[in-house]
Design an enzyme around this catalytic site. Structure first.
Site, short mmCIF file in Angstrom:
data_model
loop_
_atom_site.label_atom_id
_atom_site.label_comp_id
_atom_site.label_asym_id
_atom_site.label_seq_id
_atom_site.Cartn_x
_atom_site.Cartn_y
_atom_site.Cartn_z
N GLU A 81 -9.00 14.04 54.31
CA GLU A 81 -7.99 14.12 53.26
C GLU A 81 -7.78 15.54 52.75
O GLU A 81 -6.65 15.96 52.50
CB GLU A 81 -8.37 13.20 52.09
CG GLU A 81 -8.09 11.72 52.33
CD GLU A 81 -9.14 11.02 53.18
OE1 GLU A 81 -10.11 11.69 53.60
OE2 GLU A 81 -8.98 9.82 53.45
N HIS A 115 -13.72 2.10 45.24
CA HIS A 115 -12.38 1.82 45.73
C HIS A 115 -11.45 1.24 44.66
O HIS A 115 -10.48 0.56 44.99
CB HIS A 115 -12.43 0.83 46.91
CG HIS A 115 -12.87 1.44 48.21
ND1 HIS A 115 -14.17 1.69 48.50
CD2 HIS A 115 -12.17 1.86 49.28
CE1 HIS A 115 -14.26 2.22 49.71
NE2 HIS A 115 -13.06 2.34 50.21
#
Ligand SMILES: Cc1ncc(C[n+]2csc(CCOP(=O)(O)OP(=O)(O)O)c2C)c(N)n1
Ligand SMILES: [Mg+2]
Lengths: 327, 376
Positions: free
Chosen positions: A60, A129
Site C-alpha cells: 500500500e 479490520h
C-alpha cells in the site's frame, strides 16, 4: 430512472470517466484479474486493459505513493484500498505527501488523486479490520473526505472526486455495496460540501453519514410512530471535508435539538466537531445539549453480540432523542 | 475447560493438559531431544523410522487440522462463523513439520491463516473452534476471531490480520529472546504476498543486521503457496525467486518441498538448530499450495484453473504422507482409526463451540488497557 447497486454506481462513474478522460487509471490489489475483492472494479480490466487497470502487489505504501507521483505528473489515478484498514500502511504517503505537496510547493504541484474503498464495520472483522476513518482523515487540511450512502451520491460524488484537483478520501459504505437505488442516466455530479436533507422534520435534527444514515431513517420512522409522535429531520452529511455548515445550522434553528450519530469512536471525532459547530453558531437556538451517539471506546470485537453492542443502534438513537426532548 | 469472565482462563502447560492435537509423543520428545528419531533422511526414501508412533502422530495432527478446517468452512456456510476465515488446507505439512521442532521458550508468530499453528502448539481444539464461533470460551474470549489466535503459554504470539504487519514484531521478539539471555528462537511465518510489503524489507534488514551480533534468532518460514489472494507470484514481482530476496539482507536461506512432510521435518530440524545455535536469522521457502479458496467467502476463483487445483491435489500433503506410511507397511486400518479419532476430536470441538455461551457484554471494555483501564 435506472436502478443500480451502490457497487454498480461506483463502477459506472469510474468507467464513464475513464471513457471520457484517458488520464484516469485505477490501481490496487486484485482489482483486475480477480475482479476486485468487492467486485467494484469488475470488468474494467477487459474494457480498459492492464495499462489503465493495474493490479499491484500488497504494498500500500508503495503503490499509493506511486499514484501520488502519477497525479503530480497530471494523471488522475484512482487507488483502490481493498479496505480502508490497509490505508494505515500508506498513511505516510497520504498525509505527508498527498495532503501537503500543493502547499509546500507553493502551489506549483498538485495531487488530483482519489483513494477509495470500503470503510466501517458491521461484519465481524474484528479489531484490525474495522475502522471508520472520517475523523482521522478529516483532520488533515489538504485532504477532501466524503462518505456517500446512496447509489445516486456514490456515482455523483465519484465523478466529482475524479475531476477534483486535490486528493479525495472516498469512504464507501462497505456493508452497502449490494443496495439498490435510482441513479440518473448520463452525466451528473454531486458537489462536495453540500449535505443532503434525507428526511424533513421539526422536532429534532439527526445528523449522520455513511451507513448510519439508513439507521437514522429507521429510527425516524419509529419516532414518528410514538404515542406522542416526534418528527425527526435527518441530515446526511455526505461530505466530511469540506463541510456544509449552512444546511446543518438551518436545520438546528428549526428543530432546536440535535443528535449526532457515528460509528467511529467519540473522542476527537466528526460528531465532536459537529457538536462544536452547532454550539458556536446556534447556541441561542438550542433547547438541549447536543447529543453524540458513537461507537464503543474499544477496538472492534469479533463476537457478534459484542460487535452489535459496540456500534450505535436504532435504540441508542431513540434514547438520545428522548434525552434531547427531556422525555 | 469453559471459563467465566474474570477468572484466569489459561491452562497449565503440563503435558496431560495439552489439547488432543498436540498431545503426544512427538512434540514432547522433541523438545529436549537433540536428534529426534522420526525424521527420515532428506530424500525420504528410507522407511526405517516411518512406522514409529511419532510419525503416526504427525499424520494424526495433519488429519485433525484438515478436518478442523473442513468443519470451520461448514460453520461459515451455516453463518455460525463470521468475519474472515482463512483455511490452511493444503499447507499442513509446513506448520506440522516446523512446529515439531518447537521447544518451550520459543515464540511463534504468523498471519491470519493461523488455526493450524494454534492446534499444533497445543491449544485445545474446543477453544479454537469456540473462538471461530465467537464464543466466550474461545481462545481469546471471542474478541479476535479466526485471524487473531493467541496462546501465549503455548508459544503462540498471534494471529495478525494486516499483511506484513507482524514481521517486524517477530524480529523484535527474537532480539528480546537473546537480550533476555534465553536460547529460544522465533518461528516467523509469512506468505509469498507479504514478502513484497515494505514491513518485510525493513524488518529483514534489521534481522540480518542484528543477527551479525548473534542477536536475532529468527527463522523466517516463507510459505509460498503461489498466490497472495488472486495474485500469482509472477504477477507480483519481477524477481520470482522469493527466497533470494533474503540475500539482500545477509540472511542465508534454502527451499523445501512444502507438500512433503518428511522433507520439511528434515529441513526444520537443521534450521531450528542452526538459528538456536548462532542467534542469526535463517530463511526457508516452503513451496506449497492452498487447495482452499483464499478466504471462505471467496467462491469466485478466476485467477486459477480447476486443472491446476486438481494437479496440486495429487500432491496433497496428507495424501503423500498416507502413501508413504502405507508403503512402509503401516496397516490401512491403523490410518483409518487415526482418521476416525481425528474426526471425533473435531466433532467434539464443534459441539463445544455450538453449546458455549456468547461472551458477556462487559467484555467489550476489558483488555483495552491493563488493569481497570482508562475512561474515555
Ligand atoms: C496491508 C494489507 N493489505 C491487504 C490485505 C488483504 N489481504 C489479506 S490476505 C492477502 C493475501 C496475502 O497473501 P500471502 O502473503 O501470500 O498469504 P496467504 O494468504 O497466501 O497465506 C491480502 C491481500 C491485508 N490483510 N493487509
Ligand atoms: Mg500466498
Amino acid at each position: 430512472m435506472p436502478v443500480m447497486t451502490y457497487r454498480e454506481a461506483l463502477r459506472s462513474a469510474m468507467a464513464d470517466e475513464m471513457e471520457r478522460d484517458d488520464s484516469v487509471v485505477v490501481l490496487g490489489e486484485d482489482i483486475g484479474v480477480y475482479g476486485g475483492t468487492h467486485l467494484v472494479t469488475d470488468t474494467l480490466l477487459d474494457r480498459f486493459g492492464p495499462k489503465r487497470v493495474i493490479d499491484t502487489p500488497i504494498a500500500e505504501g508503495g503503490f499509493t505513493g506511486a499514484a501520488i507521483g502519477m497525479a503530480m505528473m497530471g494523471m488522475r489515478p484512482i487507488v483502490e484500498m481493498m479496505t480502508w484498514n490497509f490505508s494505515f500502511q500508506a498513511v505516510d504517503q497520504i498525509l505527508q505527501n498527498a495532503a501537503k505537496v500543493r502547499y509546500f510547493s507553493g502551489g506549483q504541484a498538485g495531487v488530483p488523486l482519489v483513494i477509495r474503498g470500503p470503510n466501517g464495520g458491521g461484519v465481524q472483522l474484528s479489531a484490525q479490520h474495522t475502522h471508520s476513518l472520517e475523523g482521522f482523515y478529516g483532520h488533515f487540511p489538504g485532504l477532501k473526505v466524503v462518505s456517500p450512502v446512496t447509489p445516486h451520491d456514490a456515482k455523483g460524488m465519484m465523478l466529482t472526486a475524479i475531476r477534483d484537483p486535490d486528493p479525495v478520501i472516498f469512504l464507501e459504505a462497505g456493508a452497502l455495496y449490494g443496495t439498490k437505488g435510482e441513479v440518473p442516466e448520463g452525466e451528473f455530479t454531486v458537489p462536495f460540501g453540500k449535505a443532503r436533507v434525507a428526511r424533513e422534520g421539526t422536532d429534532v435534527t439527526l445528523v449522520g453519514y455513511g451507513r448510519q444514515v439508513n439507521m437514522l431513517l429507521r429510527a425516524a420512522d419509529r419516532l414518528a410512530e410514538e404515542e406522542e409522535p416526534i418528527a425527526a429531520e435527518v441530515i446526511d452529511l455526505r461530505s466530511i471535508r469540506p463541510f456544509d455548515t449552512e444546511t446543518l445550522i438551518a436545520s438546528v434553528r428549526k428543530t432546536h435539538r440535535a443528535v449526532v450519530v457515528q460509528e467511529q469512536w467519540r473522542w476527537y471525532s466528526v460528531a465532536s466537531e459537529v457538536a462544536a459547530i452547532i454550539q458556536e453558531q446556534a447556541f441561542d437556538d438550542l433547547d438541549a445539549p447536543v447529543e453524540r451517539v458513537s461507537g464503543a471506546e474499544a477496538p472492534a470485537p469479533y463476537a457478534r453480540n459484542l460487535e452489535i453492542a459496540a456500534f450505535p443502534s436504532e435504540q441508542d438513537v431513540i434514547d438520545a432523542v428522548h434525552r434531547a426532548l427531556y422525555r | 475447560m469453559a471459563t467465566t469472565k474474570g477468572q484466569s482462563r489459561r491452562r497449565k502447560t503440563s503435558s496431560s493438559d495439552d489439547g488432543p492435537v498436540a498431545a503426544s509423543a512427538t512434540t514432547r520428545s522433541r523438545r529436549n531431544a537433540k536428534s529426534p528419531s522420526p525424521a527420515p533422511s532428506r530424500n525420504g526414501s528410507e522407511a526405517g523410522a516411518l512406522d514409529s508412533d511419532a510419525i503416526l502422530d504427525l499424520f494424526r495432527k495433519m488429519t485433525t487440522i484438515r478436518f478442523f478446517e473442513d468443519a470451520a468452512q461448514r460453520g461459515f456456510r451455516q453463518g455460525k462463523i463470521g468475519g474472515y476465515l482463512h483455511l490452511y488446507s493444503g499447507q499442513e505439512a509446513v506448520a506440522t513439520g516446523f512446529l515439531s521442532y518447537y521447544q518451550e521458550g520459543d515464540k511463534i508468530i504468523t498471519a491470519y491463516r493461523d488455526h493450524a499453528h494454534a492446534l499444533l502448539l497445543g491449544s485445545h481444539p474446543n477453544e479454537v473452534m469456540a473462538e471461530l464461533y465467537g464464543k466466550g470460551t474461545g481462545l481469546v474470549k471471542g474478541k479476535g476471531g479466526s485471524m487473531h489466535l493467541f496462546d501465549v503459554e503455548n508459544g503462540l504470539w498471534g494471529g495478525y490480520g494486516i499483511v506484513g504487519g507482524h514481521i517486524p514484531l517477530g524480529v523484535g521478539m527474537a532480539y528480546a529472546l537473546r537480550y533476555q539471555g534465553t536460547d529460544g528462537i522465533v518461528q516467523l511465518s509469512l506468505g509469498d504476498g507479504a514478502i513484497h510489503n515494505g514491513a518485510f524489507h525493513e524488518a529483514a534488514n534489521l534481522a540480518g543486521l542484528w543477527g551479525r551480533e548473534g542477536m536475532n534468532p529468527t527463522l523466517f518460514i516463507l510459505e509460498n503457496n503461489n498466490y497472495g489472494m488472486g495474485t500469482s507470484v509472477e504477477r507480483a514481482t519481477a524477481m520470482t525467486d522469493l527466497s533470494a530476496k533474503f540475500d539482500s539482507y545477509g540472511i542465508e536461506h534454502e527451499d523445501v518441498d512444502g507438500m512433503d512432510l518428511f522433507a520439511v521435518l528434515d529441513v526444520a530440524e537443521r534450521a531450528t538448530q542452526r538459528v538456536r545455535e548462532t542467534g542469526a536469522p535463517y530463511a526457508i521457502e516452503a513451496i506449497t499450495y492452498r487447495i482452499a479458496p483464499h478466504g471462505a467467502a471467496d467462491f469466485l476463483e478466476r485467477y486459477r484453473t480447476k486443472e491446476e487445483i486438481a494437479e496440486w491435489r495429487q500432491r496433497d500433503p496428507i495424501g503423500l504422507a498416507e502413501a508413504r506410511l502405507l508403503e512402509a507397511g503401516v496397516a490401512e486400518a491403523t490410518l483409518d482409526e487415526i482418521k476416525r479419532e481425528a474426526k471425533a476430536v473435531v466433532d467434539e470441538a464443534v459441539k463445544f463451540a455450538e453449546e458455549s455461551p456468547e461472551p458477556e457484554i462487559a467484555e467489550l471494555y476489558t483488555d483495552v488497557y491493563a488493569g481497570d483501564g482508562v475512561t474515555g
